[in-house]
Scaffold this motif. Sequence first.
Motif, PDB file in Angstrom:
ATOM      1  N   ILE A 234       7.059 -54.869  -4.790  1.00  0.00           N
ATOM      2  CA  ILE A 234       7.958 -54.567  -5.912  1.00  0.00           C
ATOM      3  C   ILE A 234       7.504 -55.311  -7.185  1.00  0.00           C
ATOM      4  O   ILE A 234       7.206 -56.503  -7.148  1.00  0.00           O
ATOM      5  N   GLY A 235       7.438 -54.542  -8.277  1.00  0.00           N
ATOM      6  CA  GLY A 235       7.049 -55.116  -9.573  1.00  0.00           C
ATOM      7  C   GLY A 235       5.545 -55.072  -9.803  1.00  0.00           C
ATOM      8  O   GLY A 235       5.068 -55.430 -10.885  1.00  0.00           O
ATOM      9  N   LYS A 236       4.786 -54.659  -8.802  1.00  0.00           N
ATOM     10  CA  LYS A 236       3.315 -54.680  -8.927  1.00  0.00           C
ATOM     11  C   LYS A 236       2.749 -53.274  -9.151  1.00  0.00           C
ATOM     12  O   LYS A 236       3.358 -52.276  -8.785  1.00  0.00           O
ATOM     13  N   LYS A 237       1.561 -53.254  -9.703  1.00  0.00           N
ATOM     14  CA  LYS A 237       0.762 -52.016  -9.736  1.00  0.00           C
ATOM     15  C   LYS A 237       0.211 -51.852  -8.325  1.00  0.00           C
ATOM     16  O   LYS A 237      -0.343 -52.811  -7.772  1.00  0.00           O
ATOM     17  N   LEU A 238       0.371 -50.704  -7.742  1.00  0.00           N
ATOM     18  CA  LEU A 238      -0.019 -50.555  -6.330  1.00  0.00           C
ATOM     19  C   LEU A 238      -1.495 -50.175  -6.199  1.00  0.00           C
ATOM     20  O   LEU A 238      -1.850 -49.086  -5.771  1.00  0.00           O
TER      21      LEU A 238
END
Length: 285
Positions: A234-238
């Motif tokens: 969550i909150g990250k570029k995947l």
Amino acid sequence: MIPGSFEYYAPRSIDDAVKFLAAHRDDVKVLSGGQSLLPLMKMRLSKPAFVVDIGRIPGLASITEEGDHLILGALVTHAQIEASELLRKKCPLLPQTATTIADVQVRNRGTLGGSIAHADPAGDWPAAIIALDAEIRVTGPNGERWVKCDEFFLGLLMSVLEPDELVTAIKVPVTGNDKTAYTKAAPRSSGFAVVGVAVRIGLDASGNCGRAAIGITGVTDKAYRPARVEQMLIGKKLDAKTIETAAAESTRNVEVIEDINGSSEYRKHLTEVFLTRAIQEALAR
Ligand SMILES: Cc1cc2nc3c(=O)[nH]c(=O)nc-3n(C[C@H](O)[C@H](O)[C@H](O)COP(=O)(O)OP(=O)(O)OC[C@H]3O[C@@H](n4cnc5c(N)ncnc54)[C@H](O)[C@@H]3O)c2cc1C
């Protein structure tokens, strides 16, 4: 392969079924699709004196949309889910999961409610409903209660269901723009998951992960949510590195089983691989 003798009862209402269950609670089994119960009875691993066939109770085999949720009756079969246009549009994770269950015969008879009530640690539905944050409607002598799927499964074939309670419906969200996928490693012979991973990913306006919900089955004595993995996404570029680093945590604090299908080391490795694959498949949709 012939079951022990039992008294058969086919009520026409949930009330009657629950009353019968309450009257015989120590020696009674509910029959839905029979795809798990009947093999157990034929092998005499289960020898109930009474069997309550809920298959003739009206109203338990429908799929309906209620606002931003879908309600699936307990008797909805795997095949019905697989073929449902409504689910394909509104909650595609369910039809996708259904296609991976066993074969056509089992999917034609087996039910969603029966699978969830059975709490098989290698069943596919528990993983899917955890990724969907589903709720399970349980009906008993004191009326109805909704149980969050995270709280429903207790262990190997064990759940919070009391002997005089029925699973009557499952509530899942319309998943909208969220991306979902189910991936599974399974032997051809049974189709049961050695590892099964369901994911639901929501991206925020900047393309980062705004929501991550994951259910894993086949790995331990009950399906589980790898909360640490969800937090790490969550909150990250995947990107590949983020997914790989998070997936490495997928069996943290879990007692991974070993059986004829694989050692615990093998299952841990498969879990990381299939979790990574599930996220990548979901993002590609
Ligand atoms: C060859 C084979 C392969 C299979 N492969 C897979 C697979 O790949 N993936 C998978 O997920 N499953 C698999 N299954 C299991 C299948 O999905 C079953 O349908 C499912 O486990 C049970 O659903 P059922 O409706 O048949 O329940 P039943 O067999 O009728 O009941 C199962 C248990 O749940 C209880 N129960 C049933 N309904 C309710 C209810 N509404 N409320 C309370 N208790 C209830 C029963 O008393 C019983 O203890 C397989 C089964 C077979 C025979």
